[in-house]
Design a protein around this motif. Structure first.
Motif, PDB file in Angstrom:
ATOM      1  N   ASN A  55       0.835  -1.197   0.000  1.00 44.50           N
ATOM      2  CA  ASN A  55       0.000   0.000   0.000  1.00 44.50           C
ATOM      3  C   ASN A  55       0.870   1.248   0.000  1.00 44.50           C
ATOM      4  N   ASP A  76      -0.847   1.686  -4.083  1.00 46.81           N
ATOM      5  CA  ASP A  76      -1.835   0.862  -3.381  1.00 46.81           C
ATOM      6  C   ASP A  76      -2.494  -0.125  -4.332  1.00 46.81           C
ATOM      7  N   TYR A  82     -11.274  10.579   3.394  1.00 44.87           N
ATOM      8  CA  TYR A  82     -11.696   9.973   4.659  1.00 44.87           C
ATOM      9  C   TYR A  82     -11.909  11.007   5.761  1.00 44.87           C
ATOM     10  N   HIS A  86     -14.526   3.718   2.840  1.00 46.33           N
ATOM     11  CA  HIS A  86     -13.601   2.637   2.485  1.00 46.33           C
ATOM     12  C   HIS A  86     -14.324   1.294   2.510  1.00 46.33           C
ATOM     13  N   PHE A  90      -5.578  -5.569   2.551  1.00 45.88           N
ATOM     14  CA  PHE A  90      -5.948  -4.173   2.303  1.00 45.88           C
ATOM     15  C   PHE A  90      -6.207  -3.925   0.814  1.00 45.88           C
ATOM     16  N   ASP A 118     -10.752  -4.105  -1.120  1.00 45.14           N
ATOM     17  CA  ASP A 118     -11.485  -2.989  -0.523  1.00 45.14           C
ATOM     18  C   ASP A 118     -12.428  -2.342  -1.530  1.00 45.14           C
ATOM     19  N   SER A 178     -11.369   0.712   8.829  1.00 44.35           N
ATOM     20  CA  SER A 178     -10.148   0.159   8.232  1.00 44.35           C
ATOM     21  C   SER A 178      -9.333   1.264   7.589  1.00 44.35           C
ATOM     22  N   CYS A 179     -10.010   2.319   7.139  1.00 41.69           N
ATOM     23  CA  CYS A 179      -9.334   3.500   6.598  1.00 41.69           C
ATOM     24  C   CYS A 179     -10.359   4.626   6.586  1.00 41.69           C
TER      25      CYS A 179
END
Length: 996
Positions: free
Chosen positions: A88, A187, A489, A515, A594, A597, A971-972
């Motif tokens: 990521n 990512d 975010y 996310h 990750f 997603d 998670s984010c």
């Protein structure tokens, strides 16, 4: 740095001698300028099998032994020893920029080409659609050129190195790791290879070097042409003409006159302009993407046509006025998603059909915008966005996440920043779908960004620029490179506060939010309720479209590649296969799941959140129910409801469902109107919900007639208070621990506080806290069991308690004890279970409070009245209408890539579990509750990393939750809202179990 002595000397090659993989100042050599003239229709495809060998480093000598590789395609997906790797933020190697590791896989592709004899005297060009990450081109052993940027095409003039009518050998050398890798840290999976098509085309020596289209929503058209000649000097008398559908277009003489008077006529760069006005123009927007066919022709003085350019264009304007982003003068909501190029079999290589399927699916679920995270996409995607109707944030191939602030001001990378941004703009500037340019992603903010932004503002003043790295320095700062406040975010509270602060100067459109890792996207409807009601907020782009699971053979741990076609369905890999994520290919540096997603599974199967998004973006909605009828609203920006059809559906709690045709009213965008109630509401039947099932009235480019678009719903009558079942009907049987004994249950009902942690639970820290409290390993200890006439802890007098059993137990964790009481009362046809659980103050945020039990095998069908038919949770339930639903138990489970809590249904009032012969059990709940029925215990899911490790149980594992924690997006990003948390204290719930 690479040491040539490691691999031995290589024969002199000027391209290798340059060591371009460690020279950030060198962005290309002998590469032709980028332009917007589409040469694909008349090109010769060089796709297919190429000779191939994988070298350990770019300066290692090629061997005499060749294998074969398919172009386009990443070699990491084609049975080489260099496998995909996911990181990521971290670079997958230790070297600092601009260096690359000594072990640097380098692919050498080679094939012969037959140059058509009729290309004699023409300009011959090789186009390599994309190569990751440095491309070296040779023809017949002669150096031709160099290119960097893994996601834009590179063109090279071969006119001087090939002969028409003869055969030539093309060699494409692709170096995986380079100085460019440090600004392509995005990512996603790391791959290597030629990932887009390779083409060969020819033009007349006198050719269109570029075409720039400005088509305004008032019908004014301006087409600027650049003309060059392969010989250098332009011939006298050339001119351009054109056509817009059937309208003839001619060269603008006033522009020619101005250039002559201003001494702007060049001997080697020709400039011409076409102007026109289109009466009653049909404008382009994401709802009605009207396109016109534009043809531009280049002529010699004698009228001979030497070159032609054709593309479809749209008339539209985009501008920022105050804090509003306007399209054609209208403030639009941006219902976006971030999209990577991805396919589970081919990695970065995607076909036209793949891209069309992506956009068709997004359109059907209410999306109207795409951010091309984090690089320019294949040109075909923009054609599709123009046709189907999407607003596109076109993002440059720049992300230096691991070394962001160091590179942002590094003058060695200045050329790369400007080169990548400018080439993207030059290629994509004529697409009406592109409304915003993005300078890249997660690369801090420095002088290199400002330089790139300055170039864009000069070349294309018709579109705004965004860049999160600049915006995060100050959402309202007018001196930063970003024209849009585009955080990622940010909390809903912060966004609303900014919009209400009086300080906002720019539109606020989150470049990433909500996310979608695993079972996620909680509070999405809350976000959109705030966005639609708060001036200054205009939407955002969900992260992201794809779960990037690569189809992997379990037997040898390798990608299946193209051979895996057909080995997956409905989000699930076939036996012997699994969806691989970080670490599954043996890499030690990785970031795990990750990469999973997205709002769709790796095979493009929609996740439940897609239905949530479809409903919150509904074009027509039920605003309310009042005395004059049902109030409908048109929530589109540009069109009425004439393209839609609908049916009314009335669901009653007693099991009845009534339907009636619906005639949608003529409503302009933003208007509302009350329509009569389509049914005379029955006096009986209990709770009543009215749904408007809306479909396409005619075929659309993205959906056939009859495709469901949305299903807005309103409650017409609340549920009547639940009456207690008639006491009696038998004796309650419990074991020595006070646990219920029932012929249809194999595991008795017990208290449940644990859920298999979602990705949000794990990465947000909640799961660690729950484990610390011991919620995954509570120890039950029975305190008391009272029967029949004895007074229970819940205070029920003996006269009302005949046949009743009360069990009190304590569940001990590492940080506290939960007191749980169950009162079992025989009722007509079954047993009523009344429960309470007292959570200590230490347990201030648990996953759930409820009951779990297991049934006998053979109960394979779940039918219920509540929200459905797809998965829903307390903070993600808007897309699941209340009604009567029926789903086989094996289809209730949602196969998130890393097994976790899934398959729940929110707001369930009652349900049955039955066998094919209609035997089984029924459960009535005291009020709408969270229910899940699966083949897996929570501990089964918690222990597994992949679905191939799960073994379904023959029984049904049933969870009845008094309260269930929301999903959030931790998670984010932000966790769920406080109103969706499970608090300590006393929780009470009851349910009745009957035999069918």
């Amino acid at each position: 740095m690479n040491d040539p002595s490691i691999h031995g000397p290589r024969p002199a090659d000027p391209l290798i001698a340059l060591r371009p993989w460690e020279a950030p100042e060198l962005t290309s050599w002998a590469r032709l300028p980028m332009n917007a003239v589409d040469r694909r229709p008349d090109a010769v495809s060089l796709d297919g099998e190429w000779r191939f060998q994988l070298l350990p480093a770019p300066d290692a000598p090629p061997a005499d032994v060749w294998s074969m590789a398919y172009v386009p395609g990443a070699w990491t997906m084609q049975d080489t020893d260099d496998l995909p790797q996911y990181t990521n933020v971290r670079m997958p190697y230790a070297e600092f920029p601009p260096l690359s590791p000594a072990d640097n896989p380098t692919g050498v592709y080679e094939r012969e080409i037959d140059v058509p004899a009729d290309w004699a005297g023409r300009r011959i060009v090789l186009q390599v659609g994309a190569a990751e990450s440095v491309l070296l081109v040779h023809v017949d052993g002669r150096p031709v050129g160099i290119s960097k940027d893994s996601h834009l095409a590179a063109e090279f003039d071969l006119s001087g190195v090939v002969r028409p009518g003869e055969r030539a050998t093309v060699r494409l050398t692709v170096v995986k790791w380079s100085d460019s890798s440090h600004i392509e840290d995005q990512d996603q999976w790391w791959h290597g290879g030629i990932t887009r098509s390779v083409l060969l085309y020819a033009t007349d020596p006198l050719y269109l070097a570029d075409v720039t289209v400005r088509a305004r929503h008032d019908g004014e058209l301006q087409v600027d042409c650049q003309v060059r000649d392969a010989g250098g000097a332009l011939p006298a008398g050339w001119y351009v003409t054109g056509g817009l559908d059937s309208q003839l277009l001619v060269q603008d003489e006033e522009f020619d006159r101005f250039n002559a008077e201003d001494d702007r006529v060049s001997d080697f760069l020709g400039e011409a302009r076409i102007r026109a006005s289109v009466p009653e123009v049909r404008t382009w927007n994401a709802e009605t993407p009207e396109l016109y066919g534009l043809t531009v022709r280049l002529h010699r003085a004698d009228g001979t046509v030497t070159d032609t350019s054709y593309r479809r264009i749209g008339f539209r304007d985009v501008e920022i006025v105050g804090r509003d982003l306007l399209v054609n003068g209208e403030r639009v909501f941006v219902r976006g998603v971030n999209r990577h190029d991805f396919h589970p079999l081919t990695g970065r290589t995607v076909s036209y059909d793949d891209m069309r399927a992506d956009l068709v699916l997004l359109k059907r679920f209410g999306f109207n915008a795409i951010r091309t995270s984090h690089y320019p996409n294949d040109p075909a995607l923009y054609d599709l966005a123009d046709e189907l109707g999407f607003y596109v944030v076109d993002e440059a191939d720049i992300e230096s996440h691991d070394h962001a602030h160091e590179i942002a001001d590094d003058p060695r990378y200045l050329n790369a920043f400007v080169d990548r941004v400018s080439r993207m703009v030059l290629r994509d500037k004529n697409h009406p779908s592109v409304i915003i340019w993005s300078l890249g992603n997660e690369s801090d903010y420095g002088a290199n960004h400002d330089a790139a932004a300055g170039w864009v503002r000069r070349h294309d003043p018709t579109r705004p620029i965004q860049y999160e790295g600049a915006a995060k320095r100050g959402w309202a700062d007018p001196d930063l490179a970003s024209d849009i406040a585009c955080p990622m975010y940010a909390s809903l509270e912060d966004c609303v506060a900014h919009a209400l602060s009086g300080e906002q100067t720019k539109p606020l459109i989150q470049c990433e939010y909500s996310h979608a890792m695993g079972n996620s996207n909680g509070t999405l409807a809350d976000h959109w309720a705030a966005i639609e009601s708060t001036p200054g907020l205009q939407g955002g782009f969900i992260w992201e479209f794809w779960d990037h699971g690569i189809l992997q053979r379990v037997s040898d741990g390798r990608p299946t590649g193209r051979a895996g076609a057909g080995l997956y369905d409905n989000g699930v890999a076939a036996p012997g296969h699994r969806w691989a994520y970080g670490g599954d290919f043996g890499e030690t540096i990785h970031d795990g799941a990750f990469i999973a997603d997205g709002v769709v599974f790796p095979d493009r199967t929609p996740k439940p959140v897609m239905f949530e998004h479809r409903e919150i973006s509904a074009p027509v909605r039920i605003e309310c129910f009042r005395h004059e009828g049902i109030v409908l609203g048109n929530h589109q920006h540009f069109r009425g409801l004439e393209w839609l059809a609908a049916t009314w559906e009335l669901a009653l709690a007693d099991g009845r469902t009534l339907t009636a045709p619906a005639e949608l009213p003529a409503l302009c965008p933003g208007e509302t109107v009350a329509v009569p109630l389509p049914f005379e509401l029955p006096e009986d039947g209990g709770e009543a919900w009215l749904t408007l099932r809306v479909t396409t009235a005619e075929d659309q480019a993205w959906a056939p007639r009859g495709t469901e678009v949305c299903a807005p719903q309103v409650r017409l009558r609340a549920a009547t208070p639940v009456t207690s079942p008639v006491v009696g009907g038998g004796r309650i049987e419990v074991d020595g621990e006070g646990l219920l004994i029932h012929p249809l249950l194999t595991v008795a009902p017990t208290l449940s506080l644990w859920r298999a942690p979602t990705d949000n639970d794990e990465l947000g820290g909640m799961a660690l806290r729950w484990r610390t409290w011991g919620l995954d390993s509570l120890v039950r200890k029975v305190v008391s069991v009272r029967r029949d006439g004895e007074r229970s802890e819940m205070g029920v007098p003996p006269a009302e308690g005949w046949g009743r059993v009360t069990t009190v137990a304590e569940y001990a964790g590492a940080a506290g004890v939960v007191r749980h009481c169950q009162v079992f009362t025989p009722v007509e046809g079954g047993v009523r279970v009344e429960e309470s659980a007292e959570l200590p103050e230490e347990f201030d945020d648990v996953a759930r409070v409820g009951t779990v039990f297991e049934t006998v095998p053979g109960l394979d069908l779940l039918e219920w009245f509540g929200r459905g038919p797809w998965e829903s949770y307390p903070d993600r339930s808007t897309g699941a209408p209340v009604g009567h639903h029926s789903v086989p138990v094996d289809e209730l489970f949602t196969p998130y890539l890393r097994p976790q809590e899934s398959g729940g249904r929110y707001g369930v009032r009652r349900f049955t579990l039955s066998a094919p012969d209609a035997t089984g059990l029924a459960v009535d709940l005291d009020e709408p509750r969270q229910v899940s029925v699966t083949r897996h215990r929570a501990e089964d899911l918690t222990a597994a990393r992949h679905h191939d490790e799960l073994v379904p149980r023959a029984s049904c594992v049933v969870q009845l939750d008094a309260v269930h924690r929301g999903l959030g997006t931790a998670s984010c990003g932000p966790d769920t809202s406080p109103k969706y948390l499970v608090a300590p204290g006393v929780h009470r719930w009851s349910w009745t179990l009957r035999v069918l």
